[in-house]
Design an enzyme around this catalytic site. Structure first.
Site, PDB file in Angstrom:
ATOM      1  N   TYR A 138      50.377  43.223  45.246  1.00 19.73           N
ATOM      2  CA  TYR A 138      48.970  42.987  45.580  1.00 19.73           C
ATOM      3  C   TYR A 138      48.705  43.418  47.007  1.00 19.73           C
ATOM      4  CZ  TYR A 138      44.592  40.211  45.880  1.00 19.73           C
ATOM      5  OH  TYR A 138      43.286  39.795  46.022  1.00 19.73           O
ATOM      6  N   LYS A 166      47.989  46.037  42.423  1.00 24.87           N
ATOM      7  CA  LYS A 166      46.572  45.706  42.537  1.00 24.87           C
ATOM      8  C   LYS A 166      46.113  46.158  43.911  1.00 24.87           C
ATOM      9  CE  LYS A 166      43.311  41.812  42.743  1.00 24.87           C
ATOM     10  NZ  LYS A 166      43.169  40.333  42.740  1.00 24.87           N
ATOM     11  N   VAL A 207      41.578  44.063  38.017  1.00 26.52           N
ATOM     12  CA  VAL A 207      41.803  42.621  38.154  1.00 26.52           C
ATOM     13  C   VAL A 207      40.507  42.060  38.718  1.00 26.52           C
ATOM     14  CG1 VAL A 207      43.215  40.788  39.128  1.00 26.52           C
ATOM     15  CG2 VAL A 207      44.260  42.994  38.549  1.00 26.52           C
TER      16      VAL A 207
END
Length: 294
Positions: A138, A166, A207
């Site tokens: 992330y 992400k 996401v």
């Protein structure tokens, strides 16, 4: 251990909010309704991320939430967030989650410390080594105070469970740098409004914060973005999504979900509070737009 799901079949993951009752305790009845709604839309579910206020919950609450949702035996994959500043605590959390019937991890950058390439590599290497499941890294420099360096991805390519990234810097050039550094990695947009742009650059999916309020509509938005044949997605969705980030996430989406009747309260854990958003005109207008969109 392999996930029982082909995660590539889930281009949309909902970064689920954590509902609280009037006493600011986790509202498990509402949590059940929320996760079932996402499963009905065939959206993957991310628990305990920043949208889920994971850092404001206790370890016991983390464990109870994961066990509770796992016990619902949903027909969609579950991803659990890993994030903080203490590596040993995060390894212990990964080891606990390895014992639960989840399907993936979201590994956040270490908070506050601002490590360089060597420190970032060590952090993710340790977490990937501890995990039995596919992992999504992330990149969210706006929250972690440090951006993942593309070199870090190259340093981690020996991990067969490094599945995805992400990307939430909001910069398409950063997205392209990651694609070049790790072409085998699935990259997901972490910004709802940028999904059409990221899709054109090769994103695998999204996401999403918006999917909490609009699960079916966001799934269709992602489908159309990935198809690349719907040129009028940009303005409608960007304007609507902007309203969800007028103040710190997840304040606006929880206020909206309360107005929709999805949440019994708009409560958040301190230091966040719904009182930061006294005017709800923009989110109400966005709600009307998106619910009538398709």
């Amino acid at each position: 251990m392999k996930s029982q799901y082909d995660l590539s079949n889930y281009p949309l993951w909902t970064a689920l909010v954590t509902p609280f009752d009037a006493n600011n305790q986790v509202d498990y009845d509402i949590l059940r309704t929320l996760v079932c709604e996402q499963a009905q839309a065939n959206n993957g579910i991310l628990l305990l991320g920043s949208t889920g206020e994971g850092l404001a919950l206790t370890t016991e609450e983390h464990q109870h939430i994961v066990k509770y949702v796992c016990a619902l035996n949903l027909n969609v994959p579950l991803m659990v967030a890993v994030g903080g500043a203490n590596l040993q605590e995060q390894i212990a959390w990964v080891e606990f989650c390895n014992t639960q019937p989840i399907h993936a991890f979201l590994l956040g950058s270490p908070l506050y410390a601002k490590p360089g390439i060597v420190g970032q590599t060590h952090w993710f290497d340790a977490l990937l080594s501890a995990s039995d499941l596919p992992c999504m890294l992330y990149n969210v420099p706006g929250r972690s105070a440090i951006a993942i360096d593309p070199q870090v991805l190259q340093n981690l390519t020996h991990h067969t469970n490094l599945w995805a990234l992400k990307e939430a810097s909001g910069d398409i050039a950063v997205f392209e740098a990651f694609r070049k550094a790790a072409p085998q990695l699935a990259i997901y947009s972490g910004d709802d409004g940028l999904m059409p742009y990221f899709a054109q650059a090769g994103a695998a999916g999204l996401v999403s914060v918006a999917a909490n309020a609009w699960p079916q509509q966001t799934a269709e938005f992602v489908r159309r973005s990935l198809a690349g044949t719907f040129p009028n997605l940009f303005t409608t969705w960007t304007d609507a999504v902007d309203s969800l980030f007028a103040v710190a996430n997840p304040i606006p989406v929880k206020v909206l979900m309360h107005a929709q009747g999805k949440l019994n309260t708009p409560n958040l854990r301190p230091p966040l509070t719904h009182l930061e958003l006294p005017c709800t005109q923009a989110i109400n207008s966005a709600n009307t737009t998106i619910l009538s969109w398709n």
